[in-house]
Write an enzyme that holds these catalytic residues in place. Structure first.
Site, PDB file in Angstrom:
ATOM      1  N   ARG A 110      10.842 -33.326  41.513  1.00 59.29           N
ATOM      2  CA  ARG A 110      10.151 -34.097  41.919  1.00 59.29           C
ATOM      3  C   ARG A 110       9.825 -35.258  42.027  1.00 59.29           C
ATOM      4  O   ARG A 110       9.294 -35.433  40.644  1.00 59.29           O
ATOM      5  CB  ARG A 110       8.992 -33.126  43.126  1.00 59.29           C
ATOM      6  CG  ARG A 110       7.693 -33.941  44.420  1.00 59.29           C
ATOM      7  CD  ARG A 110       7.185 -33.234  44.985  1.00 59.29           C
ATOM      8  NE  ARG A 110       6.781 -34.514  45.879  1.00 59.29           N
ATOM      9  CZ  ARG A 110       5.325 -34.987  45.865  1.00 59.29           C
ATOM     10  NH1 ARG A 110       4.824 -35.002  44.817  1.00 59.29           N
ATOM     11  NH2 ARG A 110       5.117 -35.540  46.435  1.00 59.29           N
ATOM     12  N   HIS A 155       5.204 -43.405  47.316  1.00 61.25           N
ATOM     13  CA  HIS A 155       4.451 -42.250  47.272  1.00 61.25           C
ATOM     14  C   HIS A 155       3.461 -43.970  47.288  1.00 61.25           C
ATOM     15  O   HIS A 155       3.253 -44.019  45.872  1.00 61.25           O
ATOM     16  CB  HIS A 155       4.601 -41.491  45.652  1.00 61.25           C
ATOM     17  CG  HIS A 155       3.507 -40.384  45.236  1.00 61.25           C
ATOM     18  ND1 HIS A 155       3.635 -39.233  45.032  1.00 61.25           N
ATOM     19  CD2 HIS A 155       2.409 -40.946  45.763  1.00 61.25           C
ATOM     20  CE1 HIS A 155       2.866 -38.799  44.534  1.00 61.25           C
ATOM     21  NE2 HIS A 155       2.171 -39.655  44.670  1.00 61.25           N
ATOM     22  N   GLU A 200       1.160 -37.853  50.595  1.00 58.82           N
ATOM     23  CA  GLU A 200      -0.412 -37.628  51.538  1.00 58.82           C
ATOM     24  C   GLU A 200      -0.440 -38.808  52.312  1.00 58.82           C
ATOM     25  O   GLU A 200      -1.480 -39.065  51.828  1.00 58.82           O
ATOM     26  CB  GLU A 200      -0.748 -37.453  50.096  1.00 58.82           C
ATOM     27  CG  GLU A 200      -1.039 -36.049  48.582  1.00 58.82           C
ATOM     28  CD  GLU A 200      -1.737 -35.932  48.112  1.00 58.82           C
ATOM     29  OE1 GLU A 200      -3.055 -37.252  47.898  1.00 58.82           O
ATOM     30  OE2 GLU A 200      -2.283 -35.451  47.196  1.00 58.82           O
ATOM     31  N   ASN A 343       0.416 -30.354  49.044  1.00 58.12           N
ATOM     32  CA  ASN A 343      -1.029 -30.440  47.923  1.00 58.12           C
ATOM     33  C   ASN A 343      -2.161 -30.356  47.534  1.00 58.12           C
ATOM     34  O   ASN A 343      -2.753 -30.274  49.000  1.00 58.12           O
ATOM     35  CB  ASN A 343      -0.818 -32.019  47.649  1.00 58.12           C
ATOM     36  CG  ASN A 343       0.759 -32.691  47.117  1.00 58.12           C
ATOM     37  OD1 ASN A 343       1.385 -32.283  46.537  1.00 58.12           O
ATOM     38  ND2 ASN A 343       1.085 -34.391  46.957  1.00 58.12           N
ATOM     39  N   TYR A 345      -5.701 -29.776  45.800  1.00 54.14           N
ATOM     40  CA  TYR A 345      -6.603 -28.986  44.285  1.00 54.14           C
ATOM     41  C   TYR A 345      -7.572 -28.896  43.398  1.00 54.14           C
ATOM     42  O   TYR A 345      -7.859 -27.878  42.967  1.00 54.14           O
ATOM     43  CB  TYR A 345      -6.348 -31.097  43.243  1.00 54.14           C
ATOM     44  CG  TYR A 345      -4.808 -32.041  43.182  1.00 54.14           C
ATOM     45  CD1 TYR A 345      -5.225 -32.144  42.304  1.00 54.14           C
ATOM     46  CD2 TYR A 345      -4.204 -32.460  44.020  1.00 54.14           C
ATOM     47  CE1 TYR A 345      -3.384 -32.408  41.196  1.00 54.14           C
ATOM     48  CE2 TYR A 345      -2.731 -32.913  43.779  1.00 54.14           C
ATOM     49  CZ  TYR A 345      -2.654 -32.748  42.501  1.00 54.14           C
ATOM     50  OH  TYR A 345      -2.000 -33.555  42.581  1.00 54.14           O
ATOM     51  N   GLU A 416       2.170 -30.225  44.855  1.00 56.12           N
ATOM     52  CA  GLU A 416       1.467 -30.640  43.894  1.00 56.12           C
ATOM     53  C   GLU A 416       0.597 -29.931  43.798  1.00 56.12           C
ATOM     54  O   GLU A 416       0.093 -29.546  44.479  1.00 56.12           O
ATOM     55  CB  GLU A 416       0.932 -31.761  43.970  1.00 56.12           C
ATOM     56  CG  GLU A 416       1.451 -33.158  43.646  1.00 56.12           C
ATOM     57  CD  GLU A 416       0.837 -34.490  43.980  1.00 56.12           C
ATOM     58  OE1 GLU A 416      -0.456 -34.377  44.088  1.00 56.12           O
ATOM     59  OE2 GLU A 416       1.591 -35.570  44.435  1.00 56.12           O
TER      60      GLU A 416
HETATM   61  C1  NOJ Z   1      -2.051 -36.468  44.684  1.00 56.12           C
HETATM   62  C2  NOJ Z   1      -1.060 -37.852  44.387  1.00 56.12           C
HETATM   63  O1  NOJ Z   1      -0.179 -37.572  44.955  1.00 56.12           O
HETATM   64  C3  NOJ Z   1      -0.739 -37.906  42.738  1.00 56.12           C
HETATM   65  O2  NOJ Z   1      -0.160 -39.380  43.427  1.00 56.12           O
HETATM   66  C4  NOJ Z   1      -2.093 -37.548  42.118  1.00 56.12           C
HETATM   67  O3  NOJ Z   1      -2.206 -38.514  40.970  1.00 56.12           O
HETATM   68  C5  NOJ Z   1      -2.917 -36.288  42.185  1.00 56.12           C
HETATM   69  N1  NOJ Z   1      -3.215 -36.392  43.471  1.00 56.12           N
HETATM   70  C6  NOJ Z   1      -4.169 -36.537  40.778  1.00 56.12           C
HETATM   71  O4  NOJ Z   1      -5.162 -37.339  41.824  1.00 56.12           O
END
Ligand code: NOJ
Length: 523
Positions: A110, A155, A200, A343, A345, A416
């Site tokens: 991707r 992006h 995002e 995405n 985290y 992600e």
């Molecule tokens: C999401 C973003 O899409 C990406 O560009 C970024 O590096 C990561 N989060 C980590 O922060």
């Protein structure tokens, strides 16, 4: 989430994996290996973004993106006074990147196209042939070794001339984004069969338009941040419908969007107010984008609509700060994605609040009325915003599956997921992060019936981490940014990910932290 102050937490991430080791065989594991496996047709990939890796900021006719322009004017913006001029130099080193992707054993990559690299002014009257050829060659080389590129159109690197006109806050951007997308579909639609329009939108609008944590650093809190949301959504729908009408019949591809979400836990699960706050947070940050696209009824969630309308009224505005969609726009947005790109985290803890000292007025934060905190008992191995709570991932996948019935018909693709640190080769914490988060995906698939069909690790190699510059590293490969050749070296997490992809299971014993590291980490 750069506003959070750094809090040191002792509990190391590697300790999580100790649990698995100690039990030998517990539900879901045998001898440290997950009993569940990823289905044969499950897609494994790795993600990058153009601005973060390419460099070549003015090479061969490329125009400037807003990040180029802003960072040249404000070198103090990043802690290491860095920018994306060279980054990981993928503009020149893409053949090495392809070898690295191949070495991971994944079949999907991707990546994103830099809008100003192919349209230097942002508009389609001037197409940069060298930029066009760069992506054409890259796609063909990837396909030659059996790696399928999945391409994001935006992006975060808005062409500067369009940013000067207001970027996503200008209604006219819907036309310009459509023109750009049409150029991309015409140029590459013969080989690219999966597109995502925007990466995002929430982080982009909230941090870049509402705050100054990201470029364009507009600080147009409570106003510009909603304009960005509104016109980004309309731009997405326009492009989805355009592809449907002009390209789908013969290119036979699919188009989706990538949304981001932190999972949101009530600070005190026994307190109904905190439980509500956790729901409100998701409505204001995720559902504001997901509901117009993925719900049966479409439009902004009624909670968000009422909240922003009421606050706007109380604040003396004669109209809501959140614009309205027409009936036609609601229809056009509803169902405008062939997959749910997600995405994810980290997780935060939520409680209700009328005002916090860091909130701006008006703002989305203030409209939401949710105080966001970290759980200080969760590991914090890297950037200040990223505590590790793998179970949040499974809960989020279930939230999406349950709330958006349309997701029964279309897949969720994790576009992600990953963890940042200082960039060390022996990145045991990253191995554990991937093991533990991927295990939650297995549980979501096998125990909860979530329709998750793919997973992309963030990210292939260390790169330009936006307002963190090159200080925070998310890569499976290390990049030496001091060396003009930008050499790449695989980290342990690359080896670990390769093993997961190859065996389709998670072997928690595969990479074992040395004993002394475990002991010192346990102190
Ligand atoms: C999401 C973003 O899409 C990406 O560009 C970024 O590096 C990561 N989060 C980590 O922060």
């Amino acid at each position: 989430m750069r506003s959070l102050s750094r809090v040191a937490v002792g509990a190391p991430l590697v300790a999580l994996s100790l649990l698995h080791l100690a039990f030998g065989s517990i539900d879901g594991f045998k001898d440290g290996v997950s009993n569940y496996s990823f289905p044969d047709d499950f897609i494994f990939g790795v993600s990058t973004a153009a601005f973060q890796i390419e460099g070549g900021w003015n090479a061969d006719g490329k125009g400037e993106s807003m990040w180029d322009t802003y960072l040249h004017k404000h070198p103090e913006y990043t802690p290491d006074r860095s920018n994306g001029d060279v980054a990981a130099d993928s503009y020149h080193k893409y053949m090495e990147d392809i070898d690295m992707i191949k070495n991971l054993g994944v079949n999907y990559y991707r990546m994103s196209i830099s809008w100003p690299r192919i349209l230097p002014n942002g508009t389609d009257n001037n197409i940069n042939h060298a930029g066009v050829m760069y992506y054409r060659t890259l796609f063909e080389e990837l396909l030659r070794v059996n790696i399928t590129p999945i391409v994001t159109l935006f992006h975060w690197d808005m062409p500067t001339p369009l940013m000067d006109l207001g970027g996503w806050s200008n209604p006219k951007i819907v036309d310009y984004f459509e023109d750009y997308a049409r150029v991309a579909f015409n140029l590459y639609g013969d080989v690219i069969k999966t597109w995502t329009t925007i990466n995002e939108p929430h982080q982009h609008c909230y941090n870049g338009y509402g705050h100054a944590f990201f470029v364009p650093a507009l600080l147009s809190h409570g106003v510009g941040e909603y304009l960005c949301t509104h016109y980004i959504l309309l731009s997405h729908a326009r492009v989805y419908r355009m592809y449907e009408k002009e390209f789908r019949a013969y290119q036979k591809g699919r188009v989706g969007i990538t949304l981001d979400a932190f999972w949101s836990e009530p600070k005190n699960p026994d307190k109904p107010e905190d439980v509500d706050a956790a729901k409100w947070y998701l409505q204001m940050h995720l559902d504001i984008y997901a509901h117009p696209i993925f719900s049966d009824v479409g439009d902004y969630p009624s909670f968000v609509r009422e909240r922003v309308n009421n606050m706007s009224l109380q604040q003396g505005f004669s109209r809501s700060r959140l614009p309205y969609f027409s009936a036609e726009e609601i229809d056009s947005l509803r169902g405008s994605s062939d997959f749910f790109g997600l995405n994810h985290y980290t997780t935060f803890l939520m409680s209700q609040s009328n005002m916090e000292k860091e909130w701006l007025v008006p703002s989305l934060d203030h409209d939401a009325g949710v105080k966001v905190e970290q759980n200080l008992t969760w590991p914090l191995p890297g950037p200040e915003w990223l505590t590790v709570y793998p179970a949040g991932f499974r809960k989020l996948l279930n939230y999406i599956q349950t709330n958006y019935r349309i997701v029964k018909k279309i897949p969720i693709i994790v576009t992600e997921n990953g963890m940042g640190d200082k960039g060390q080769i022996e990145d045991y914490e990253r191995c554990s992060y991937f093991n533990d988060y991927l295990y939650q995906v297995l549980l979501a698939i096998h125990q909860d019936n979530c329709n998750v069909q793919g997973y992309f690790a963030w990210t292939l190699m260390d790169d330009f981490e936006w307002s963190d510059g090159y200080v925070t590293k998310f890569g499976l490969y290390q990049v030496d940014f001091e060396d003009p050749n930008r050499p790449r070296t695989p980290k342990l997490s690359a080896k670990n990910y390769r093993n997961i992809v190859r065996t389709r299971r998670i072997d928690f014993n595969y990479i074992k932290p040395p004993l002394n590291r475990l002991q010192s980490n346990r102190l």
